[in-house]
Design an enzyme around this catalytic site. Sequence first.
Site, PDB file in Angstrom:
ATOM      1  N   ILE A   1       0.948  -1.271   0.106  1.00  0.00           N
ATOM      2  CA  ILE A   1       0.014   0.092   0.113  1.00  0.00           C
ATOM      3  C   ILE A   1       1.163   1.355   0.033  1.00  0.00           C
ATOM      4  CG2 ILE A   1      -1.886   1.051   1.208  1.00  0.00           C
ATOM      5  CD1 ILE A   1      -2.862  -1.415   0.076  1.00  0.00           C
TER       6      ILE A   1
ATOM      7  N   CYS B   1      -9.666  -2.872   2.071  1.00  0.00           N
ATOM      8  CA  CYS B   1     -10.127  -2.858   0.718  1.00  0.00           C
ATOM      9  C   CYS B   1     -11.418  -3.284   0.290  1.00  0.00           C
ATOM     10  CB  CYS B   1      -9.122  -3.842  -0.100  1.00  0.00           C
ATOM     11  SG  CYS B   1      -8.805  -5.344   0.713  1.00  0.00           S
TER      12      CYS B   1
ATOM     13  N   ARG C   1      -9.474 -13.029  -2.049  1.00  0.00           N
ATOM     14  CA  ARG C   1      -8.458 -13.548  -2.505  1.00  0.00           C
ATOM     15  C   ARG C   1      -7.568 -13.988  -1.259  1.00  0.00           C
ATOM     16  NH1 ARG C   1      -5.838 -10.823   0.726  1.00  0.00           N
ATOM     17  NH2 ARG C   1      -4.910  -8.921   0.623  1.00  0.00           N
TER      18      ARG C   1
ATOM     19  N   HIS D   1     -10.406  -9.627  -5.087  1.00  0.00           N
ATOM     20  CA  HIS D   1     -11.633 -10.088  -4.139  1.00  0.00           C
ATOM     21  C   HIS D   1     -13.213  -9.977  -5.236  1.00  0.00           C
ATOM     22  CE1 HIS D   1      -9.496  -9.705  -0.876  1.00  0.00           C
ATOM     23  NE2 HIS D   1      -9.353  -8.366  -0.888  1.00  0.00           N
TER      24      HIS D   1
END
Length: 340
Positions: free
Chosen positions: A13, A141, A169, A220
């Site tokens: 990030i 997220c 994920r 995801h």
Amino acid sequence: MRVRVAVNGFGTIGKRVADAVAKQPDMELVGVAKTRPSYEARRAMEKGYPIYITGGGKPEDFKCAGLPVAGTIHDLLGKVDIVVDAAPDKIGRENRKLYEAAGVHAIFQGGEKADVAEASFSSLANYAACRGKRTLRVVSCNTTGIARAAAILREGWGIDHWEVTIVRRAADPAETKKGPINGIMPTFQLPSHHGPDVLTILPELHIATLAVVVPTTLMHVHVNHVRLTRAPKDATEVTDTFRKAPRFRVFAPWEHVDGTPQVMEYARDRGLGFNDMMENVLWDEGFRMDGRDAYFFQAIHQESIVVPENVDAIRASLDLEVDGRASIAKTDLALGLSRA
Ligand code: NAD
């Protein structure tokens, strides 16, 4: 005058947020803080980002690696107005003491508990409520993805109830020590933590979240059933609204984007950020209305979706922009996300 920004923690990030900040016309990236030399520290040097040592890192390790160091995290905090903490889960809370001592504003990430900051943040859902707060937390997220979609649906038709199954994920692409490699793992926390997390931004939302972890690193996928308060004319009314909203990408059938592999191939073709997909991804074919009931899929690129939100959180915290939509427009123009 540009505001001075530090990024503490330069991993998945942090390196993305640092690049995004460096591109903003009203921000100056003063430096990034690393615990140890790595290929990511090499990239920071190659990009000309001054490197500061953080988290007990040793100056001699950087010297051995031939990486020039501009000072310590304390030196860096003395030169900035605000720091984005992108350290691993729970370390942000420890780092908070440093930020308080230095008297700087701080943006934390979703791996921290909500009470690490004065408020949790989502650009589309609650920018106004976060203006001027010294500390903010950009939610995770998945929560960012839900909050964005909730902001659009709430504004257009109202939301009575939302059920979502989050297909998560297993790991980020560079995380080789995590699994599963072959399995579908139910998260035995019911509801999953995402529902309560969304409520830190939209407390009035009726939402239930379940999650399973699957062996993929790309993205995801959320499987949504939302009961709206008012029925739209048809599904197109809703997908067109998403299509026009910032931070959404709706794929049409003719684009032949069958799932997350094609989404990320599109992101590589486009080449923004680190070949990232910073928008929520929806499909025309994956959206159905039945009266007030909306059924739809959305895909979330875990490594990048929070990046534009971190930039907006800086503006909200320092009250640089009164209007959240104006901040979003500025961020997205600088990141190349704006559409004609
Ligand atoms: P990461 O492990 O990729 O990067 C963290 C970096 O911080 C590493 O470079 C590490 O060396 C460094 N670090 C370690 N100790 C430190 C310290 N004391 N001070 C400063 N830096 C330190 O982690 P990440 O995936 O970038 O996650 C960072 C935060 O963002 C977490 O809160 C996480 O939950 C959140 N987040 C991650 C994702 C994702 O998919 N990776 C998505 C959304 C939010």
